[in-house]
Design an enzyme around this catalytic site. Sequence first.
Site, mmCIF file in Angstrom:
data_model
loop_
_atom_site.group_PDB
_atom_site.id
_atom_site.type_symbol
_atom_site.label_atom_id
_atom_site.label_comp_id
_atom_site.label_asym_id
_atom_site.label_seq_id
_atom_site.Cartn_x
_atom_site.Cartn_y
_atom_site.Cartn_z
ATOM 1 N N ASP A 24 -14.143 -1.713 28.369
ATOM 2 C CA ASP A 24 -13.942 -2.058 29.778
ATOM 3 C C ASP A 24 -14.328 -3.521 29.959
ATOM 4 O O ASP A 24 -15.241 -4.028 29.292
ATOM 5 C CB ASP A 24 -14.795 -1.179 30.689
ATOM 6 C CG ASP A 24 -14.558 -1.484 32.157
ATOM 7 O OD1 ASP A 24 -13.463 -1.181 32.660
ATOM 8 O OD2 ASP A 24 -15.465 -2.041 32.804
ATOM 9 N N GLU A 26 -15.182 -6.624 32.953
ATOM 10 C CA GLU A 26 -15.377 -7.071 34.324
ATOM 11 C C GLU A 26 -14.879 -8.497 34.401
ATOM 12 O O GLU A 26 -15.064 -9.288 33.466
ATOM 13 C CB GLU A 26 -16.856 -6.990 34.723
ATOM 14 C CG GLU A 26 -17.435 -5.584 34.698
ATOM 15 C CD GLU A 26 -16.712 -4.602 35.603
ATOM 16 O OE1 GLU A 26 -16.151 -5.039 36.620
ATOM 17 O OE2 GLU A 26 -16.702 -3.397 35.274
ATOM 18 N N HIS A 165 -18.999 -0.159 37.868
ATOM 19 C CA HIS A 165 -18.378 -1.478 37.735
ATOM 20 C C HIS A 165 -19.220 -2.420 36.878
ATOM 21 O O HIS A 165 -19.209 -3.635 37.102
ATOM 22 C CB HIS A 165 -18.095 -2.099 39.109
ATOM 23 C CG HIS A 165 -16.987 -1.425 39.847
ATOM 24 N ND1 HIS A 165 -15.667 -1.529 39.471
ATOM 25 C CD2 HIS A 165 -17.009 -0.619 40.943
ATOM 26 C CE1 HIS A 165 -14.910 -0.823 40.308
ATOM 27 N NE2 HIS A 165 -15.703 -0.263 41.201
ATOM 28 N N ASP A 170 -19.296 1.713 32.390
ATOM 29 C CA ASP A 170 -17.972 2.297 32.629
ATOM 30 C C ASP A 170 -17.316 2.739 31.332
ATOM 31 O O ASP A 170 -16.612 3.760 31.294
ATOM 32 C CB ASP A 170 -17.078 1.288 33.351
ATOM 33 C CG ASP A 170 -17.438 1.122 34.825
ATOM 34 O OD1 ASP A 170 -18.457 1.715 35.244
ATOM 35 O OD2 ASP A 170 -16.722 0.402 35.541
#
Length: 574
Positions: A24, A26, A165, A170
């Site tokens: 994942d 960000e 998040h 995540d």
Amino acid sequence: MDAVQGTLDELGTPLREVTFVVFDLETTGGSPAEHAITEIGAVKVRAGEILGEFSTLVDPGGPIPPFISVLTGITDAMVTAAPRLPAVLPSFLEFIRGTVLVAHNAGFDTRFVKAACAELGYPPPANPVVDTVDLARRVLTRDEVPNAKLATLARFFRSPVEPCHRALQDARATVDVLHGLIGRAGSYQVHTLEELKSFVRAPTPEQRRKRHLAESVPHAPGVYLFEDARGEVLYIGKSTNLRNRVRSYFTASETRPRVREMIGIAERVGHIVCATALEAEVRELRLIGGAKPRYNRRSRFPEKVVWLKLTDEAFPRLSIVREVRDDGAAYLGPFGSSRAADDARAALHEALPLRQCTQRLTPSTRTTACVLHEMGRCGAPCAGHETPAEYAVHAEAARRAIEHDVGLVYAAVSARMERLAVEQRYEEASVDRDRLASYVRAAARMQRLAALTRIPQMVAASPAFDGGWDIHVIRYGRLSAAGVMPRGAHPVPFVDSLVSTAETVLPGPGPTHAATAEETECILRWLESPGVRLVEVDGEWSLPAQGAARHRARIERAYQRLDPRPSREGRPMR
């Protein structure tokens, strides 16, 4: 004939032998061309066993937008000492070498990885990719989960990790979701990586068996209705080409689990041919609102919207109501839920010292002032500290904020958000952000609706495909007539004939008195599309000079930078 044993390659790679890297990212926004990675988190797993983890913050080389910091908790201070992407990317590429990549809404994350590789001169990863969003839509029904958001799926599969998040957190949650989805896929005899990849796109036996249902549907704009053996309408849709659209439901491109479930029940596809694409879109909304098909998720209950009302009394207050009346009050809406209306009310209360008590007050009422008066958030007319004339100043400011100018409320809530962000109270700031968004969106929507629904009659035209013109008569925001004027025909008698046969519509209170908000918004989208010509306008079509549209554009850009994924992950099924 002698039997021939297949090779191991033909049998495929058993899922228990596949090494997955669930990852994942960000970022500072939704576009790799304009935004940068701020964090990478990845978990390497095989046969349910975690083999390793990769996690690092990344200095994006510029400031992180405040809305992103509110969402993720990642601040400029946190990434100041973090490595830059050129130092991080080689290690990440080595970590994923020879594995199958997994991500939730994989298209978003893989776009950023490929853009980073292109920028730094590395070849893009050639790893196979599994998207848990697509897989979830294949094996789970809407009765089980309302959407395919990561948080929703993590709760469904009882993951001990709650998505927040942050990249590694995540990714860990996505590992649990992946294992749950693979378990579900096993019931469909999916046991190898090759079967898993093809399973998501393969049509079901029911889809293949019922392809004949599309044979009687014409190539024309209109509405289609899937019905069961008893004639109950299961699902309603619209298209500019009915035959092509209905056919698509019986192909591999239709992967939505709930739609595939519906196809298994359907025994007939009815249709209604419409003159224009706009008529088809409007008719679809009206039919869904009337029939309420169980497999349509949107537009089924237009009557359940709510409004925020500034009451018409000596000391007005903001009240959530389900009906607009011709009573002199000001209304804001419609809202899809009471929670959204309450959020907008909270934003208004942040800027205006309106009373928040629910009892009806008169100039002679005398009670003890509440704590809001002590905090300076209410003038306490209940205790006689404000006269009706003094309180009317606040009420008039609220009416302006509802109907014309959102600037006062926008400035007040934005100032509070900035103060909370400076104090690193991000959770409270995010609550105010959502309240402001609910208010601004509702005000912008209502102002757009009211601009059209106050017009007694409008006639507009757009070019048709064959050289003619699609003509529509709109009365008080409701589609009253639609027709196609042939190429070369004289417009005046055609328009006069269409107007004379159009539905009669009477005016009423509020911005959506003659049609649902969705219908009027369909008409607005068409009116704003390229090539549309206004033939006749009875009245004035305009928006407030200090209206909410410009603030809404700012809000939407901020939310797009926040997280571009919810619109795809959680989109409802029409």
